[in-house]
Design an enzyme around this catalytic site. Structure first.
Site, mmCIF file in Angstrom:
data_model
loop_
_atom_site.group_PDB
_atom_site.id
_atom_site.type_symbol
_atom_site.label_atom_id
_atom_site.label_comp_id
_atom_site.label_asym_id
_atom_site.label_seq_id
_atom_site.Cartn_x
_atom_site.Cartn_y
_atom_site.Cartn_z
ATOM 1 N N ASP A 31 0.340 -5.910 -9.849
ATOM 2 C CA ASP A 31 0.329 -7.826 -9.024
ATOM 3 C C ASP A 31 1.263 -8.418 -10.164
ATOM 4 O OD1 ASP A 31 -0.681 -9.687 -8.171
ATOM 5 O OD2 ASP A 31 -1.934 -8.666 -7.028
ATOM 6 N N THR A 35 0.277 -15.071 -6.284
ATOM 7 C CA THR A 35 -1.096 -14.949 -5.266
ATOM 8 C C THR A 35 -1.983 -14.595 -5.472
ATOM 9 O OG1 THR A 35 -0.570 -13.711 -3.743
ATOM 10 C CG2 THR A 35 0.369 -15.388 -3.187
ATOM 11 N N ASP A 56 6.261 -7.169 -9.496
ATOM 12 C CA ASP A 56 6.881 -7.737 -8.584
ATOM 13 C C ASP A 56 7.388 -5.795 -7.712
ATOM 14 O OD1 ASP A 56 7.676 -8.775 -6.180
ATOM 15 O OD2 ASP A 56 9.236 -9.707 -7.566
ATOM 16 N N VAL A 57 6.462 -5.617 -6.847
ATOM 17 C CA VAL A 57 7.065 -4.393 -5.751
ATOM 18 C C VAL A 57 8.334 -4.740 -5.471
ATOM 19 C CG1 VAL A 57 5.029 -3.447 -5.859
ATOM 20 C CG2 VAL A 57 5.152 -5.151 -3.833
ATOM 21 N N ASN A 99 9.497 0.141 -1.396
ATOM 22 C CA ASN A 99 9.684 0.435 -2.333
ATOM 23 C C ASN A 99 8.203 1.944 -2.737
ATOM 24 O OD1 ASN A 99 12.065 -0.646 -4.089
ATOM 25 N ND2 ASN A 99 11.317 -2.070 -5.158
ATOM 26 N N TYR A 145 5.547 -14.459 7.578
ATOM 27 C CA TYR A 145 4.553 -13.152 7.839
ATOM 28 C C TYR A 145 4.677 -12.494 8.772
ATOM 29 C CZ TYR A 145 0.154 -11.513 6.747
ATOM 30 O OH TYR A 145 -1.308 -10.558 6.396
ATOM 31 N N LYS A 149 5.547 -8.321 8.679
ATOM 32 C CA LYS A 149 4.482 -7.420 8.621
ATOM 33 C C LYS A 149 4.899 -6.333 10.104
ATOM 34 C CE LYS A 149 1.040 -7.643 5.340
ATOM 35 N NZ LYS A 149 1.173 -6.694 4.795
ATOM 36 N N TYR A 159 10.083 6.316 8.323
ATOM 37 C CA TYR A 159 9.520 7.022 6.998
ATOM 38 C C TYR A 159 8.861 8.443 7.709
ATOM 39 C CZ TYR A 159 11.822 5.053 2.786
ATOM 40 O OH TYR A 159 12.613 4.390 1.841
ATOM 41 N N ARG A 186 -7.697 -20.250 4.820
ATOM 42 C CA ARG A 186 -8.141 -20.354 5.457
ATOM 43 C C ARG A 186 -9.631 -20.897 6.818
ATOM 44 N NH1 ARG A 186 -7.070 -13.899 3.795
ATOM 45 N NH2 ARG A 186 -5.361 -14.055 2.330
#
Length: 324
Positions: A31, A35, A56-57, A99, A145, A149, A159, A186
């Site tokens: 992570d 956020t 950071d992925v 990644n 967002y 996704k 993949y 939320r």
């Protein structure tokens, strides 16, 4: 198993790390805490088998050890976050997903993508089954967002088809519970924090839009079941009990015994009118169904937020369009 959880310091990710550790997995939590919150996993740092990497992925997801499973949860997920970090949100869905997929493919590991009911957009079909393709505005304010996704799903499926990757996709519907951030925009966390402090609860529009609320423990059971399965998905994970947002407000006020008034505001752009999952596939392929009722889940959530209601209520004032 050695399991990687990207976004493991977030609301859902931290609960998933806990569940995997409880069953004996070695867990690598990745992570960047853009956020997420380090406090969500602080209690796990002394647990045998837990590894925390600040990463950071979207830049890298390479690890010096072989892994058995990768759960890709890393992404801004609440409206203030993805409105405030649109490019990072798109990068998490594109570069971050690739990644994480490459890491899983390298070791022949199971890969589970945490997608979202937002891929259905403002659905023209109700309730939503996995074979519904959705109704998404690709240039609207929520698109960073939604489309991140949707791209992540397409990339994961490619993949699987091209490289034979062991991919599974879950579409997560509204989830709530302890460790939600007061300012995450939320509806459950906002209503709970405002009610505990006696502050007004805002209904957007007339409050007749519907949502289906799944308690976090139930949702995490579904994620673990997907990690253990061979299902490619997509599989809806959510509670099919449907409530209006006005119903939710009334229940929060009753359970908290709050004197908070209810006020009204304009609907956010592209706000979905109805949202409810069909979970037949989850039941048949994963043996999964939610167990916690909304009333019981709200009791647990109220208890978690109760110690500092006024500070949390102040933080819960929306800085950007909220999820309703």
């Amino acid at each position: 198993m050695r399991t990687v959880v990207t976004g493991g310091g977030g609301f859902l990710g931290s609960h998933l790390c806990e569940a995997l550790l409880r069953r004996g997995d070695e867990v690598w939590c990745l992570d960047d805490f853009s956020t997420g919150d380090p406090r969500n996993v602080e209690h796990l740092r002394r647990t045998p088998g837990f590894r925390l990497l600040r990463a950071d992925v979207s830049r890298t997801c390479d690890l010096p050890v072989r892994v058995d499973a990768v759960a890709h949860l890393a992404s801004p997920a609440s409206p203030p976050d993805y409105h405030g970090m649109p490019l990072r949100t798109l990068h998490a869905g594109s570069l971050g997903t690739e990644n994480a997929l490459r890491l899983a493919l390298r070791d022949g590991a199971r890969f589970v993508l945490a997608s979202t009911s937002e891929v259905y957009g403002d659905p023209a079909v109700h309730p939503q089954r996995e074979d519904y393709w959705g109704n998404v505005n690709p240039v609207g304010p929520r698109s960073v967002y939604d489309e991140a996704k949707r791209y992540a799903e397409a990339l994961s499926a490619a993949y699987r088809r091209t490289h034979g990757a062991d991919v599974g996709i879950v579409r997560i519907f509204n989830t709530y519970g302890p460790r939600m951030r007061p300012a995450d925009g939320r509806v459950v966390s906002t209503f709970v924090c405002r009610a505990l402090a006696g502050e007004p609860l805002t209904l957007y529009g007339d409050g007749s839009q519907t949502r289906s609320f799944c308690y976090v423990d139930d949702l995490v059971r579904g994620l673990v079941a997907m990690l253990d399965s061979g299902s490619p998905g997509p599989v809806n994970l959510g509670n099919p009990a449907e409530y209006t947002v006005a119903d939710l407000a009334r229940l929060v006020l009753a359970l908290s015994r709050s004197p908070s008034p209810v006020v009204h505001g304009p609907l956010p752009v592209d706000d979905p009118c109805r949202r409810r999952p069909v979970i037949t596939r989850a039941h048949d392929e994963l043996g999964w169904a939610p167990r916690v009722t909304l009333e019981e889940g709200l009791r647990r959530t109220l208890a978690w937020f109760a110690p500092a209601p006024r500070a949390q209520a102040a933080a819960a004032v929306p800085r950007a369009p909220v999820e309703t």
